[in-house]
Write a protein that holds these residues in place. Structure first.
Motif, PDB file in Angstrom:
ATOM      1  N   PHE A   1      36.987 -37.738  -2.871  1.00 20.91           N
ATOM      2  CA  PHE A   1      37.203 -36.314  -3.096  1.00 20.91           C
ATOM      3  C   PHE A   1      38.663 -35.886  -3.231  1.00 20.91           C
ATOM      4  N   ALA A   2      39.625 -36.783  -3.066  1.00 24.20           N
ATOM      5  CA  ALA A   2      41.031 -36.407  -3.196  1.00 24.20           C
ATOM      6  C   ALA A   2      41.275 -35.802  -4.580  1.00 24.20           C
TER       7      ALA A   2
ATOM      8  N   VAL B 221      37.780 -26.717  -4.367  1.00 26.03           N
ATOM      9  CA  VAL B 221      38.973 -27.442  -4.782  1.00 26.03           C
ATOM     10  C   VAL B 221      39.499 -28.167  -3.551  1.00 26.03           C
ATOM     11  N   ALA B 222      39.638 -29.485  -3.652  1.00 25.42           N
ATOM     12  CA  ALA B 222      40.124 -30.279  -2.524  1.00 25.42           C
ATOM     13  C   ALA B 222      41.545 -29.856  -2.169  1.00 25.42           C
ATOM     14  N   THR B 223      41.795 -29.644  -0.887  1.00 19.53           N
ATOM     15  CA  THR B 223      43.142 -29.317  -0.445  1.00 19.53           C
ATOM     16  C   THR B 223      43.950 -30.605  -0.378  1.00 19.53           C
TER      17      THR B 223
ATOM     18  N   GLU C  16      38.012 -26.611   8.545  1.00 12.79           N
ATOM     19  CA  GLU C  16      39.042 -27.597   8.896  1.00 12.79           C
ATOM     20  C   GLU C  16      40.140 -27.682   7.834  1.00 12.79           C
ATOM     21  N   GLY C  17      39.987 -26.931   6.732  1.00 13.92           N
ATOM     22  CA  GLY C  17      41.021 -26.901   5.707  1.00 13.92           C
ATOM     23  C   GLY C  17      40.922 -27.978   4.650  1.00 13.92           C
ATOM     24  N   ALA C  18      39.721 -28.537   4.433  1.00 14.80           N
ATOM     25  CA  ALA C  18      39.565 -29.598   3.433  1.00 14.80           C
ATOM     26  C   ALA C  18      39.317 -29.041   2.025  1.00 14.80           C
ATOM     27  N   TRP C  19      38.758 -27.831   1.937  1.00  9.18           N
ATOM     28  CA  TRP C  19      38.361 -27.264   0.644  1.00  9.18           C
ATOM     29  C   TRP C  19      38.808 -25.821   0.512  1.00  9.18           C
TER      30      TRP C  19
ATOM     31  N   GLY D 217      25.561 -27.062   7.692  1.00  8.04           N
ATOM     32  CA  GLY D 217      26.767 -26.770   8.459  1.00  8.04           C
ATOM     33  C   GLY D 217      27.964 -27.661   8.159  1.00  8.04           C
ATOM     34  N   GLN D 218      27.754 -28.798   7.513  1.00  7.14           N
ATOM     35  CA  GLN D 218      28.847 -29.747   7.270  1.00  7.14           C
ATOM     36  C   GLN D 218      29.914 -29.167   6.340  1.00  7.14           C
TER      37      GLN D 218
END
Length: 192
Positions: free
Chosen positions: A26-27, A16-18, A146-149, A138-139
């Motif tokens: 992806f937003a 889930v996209a943060t 980094e808090g994206a997902w 690794g991506q």
């Protein structure tokens, strides 16, 4: 390295996209991970319907597609190719029907080269996707760090959510703790 634990395999889970993820691809997206291992990850965005009817691009498959029976944009990669996922209830030890390959739980990939009539009456909630989302080794782990997902559990009904525009909030709302509060995050926080 000794003592280092391998990152958990997220195949079959949702990303889930943060709110900090603002990439237009992806937003506010909800991605089902179809494959995740040391070679990278691959998934499809579940909540990006297009105006294109399945019947317009895949002869015979529209009757098996869930509502809405449109093609979804699965991600920014390979937009000229289609893949389909569907739910087939039953034990994980059972191989499932010909033309369907289990990914995780009751969710699997549909072979769009198979005759649709072979799978009629067997598939539940089929969705067709143009394109997919992919991550190199690794991506994805880096993006999560980094808090994206937010990686969360997938429910079989997520594959065929009939209100894809409400899916991001619905998936967050069913989580426990602070994650559920994010379902109320405004679309544009600058207007708050």
């Amino acid at each position: 390295m000794a003592g280092m634990e391998a990152a958990p395999v997220l195949t079959g889970r949702l990303l889930v996209a943060t709110p900090v993820l603002t990439d237009p691809n992806f937003a506010r997206s909800v991605v089902l991970l179809l494959d995740h291992d040391s070679q990278g990850a691959l998934g499809v965005v579940l909540n990006r319907p297009t105006p294109v009817d399945v019947a317009a691009v895949l002869d015979g498959w529209a009757a098996l597609a869930g509502d809405p029976a449109v093609v979804f944009q699965g991600g920014p990669v390979g937009l000229d190719s289609a893949l389909a996922i569907a739910v087939v209830p039953g034990e994980e030890t059972h191989p499932g029907p010909l033309g369907w390959r289990r990914v995780h739980g009751a969710i699997g990939l549909v072979d769009l080269e198979a005759p649709p009539e072979v799978l009629a009456g067997v598939l539940g909630g089929m969705r067709v996707f143009a394109g997919y989302a992919g991550w190199s080794p690794g991506q994805l782990e880096q993006e999560i760090a980094e808090g994206a997902w937010y990686p969360v559990e997938c429910e079989a009904g997520d594959v065929s959510c009939v209100e894809p525009d409400r899916m991001w909030r619905a998936v967050l709302r069913r989580q426990r703790g602070p994650l559920a509060m994010l379902a109320t995050y405004p679309d544009d926080p600058t207007l708050n």
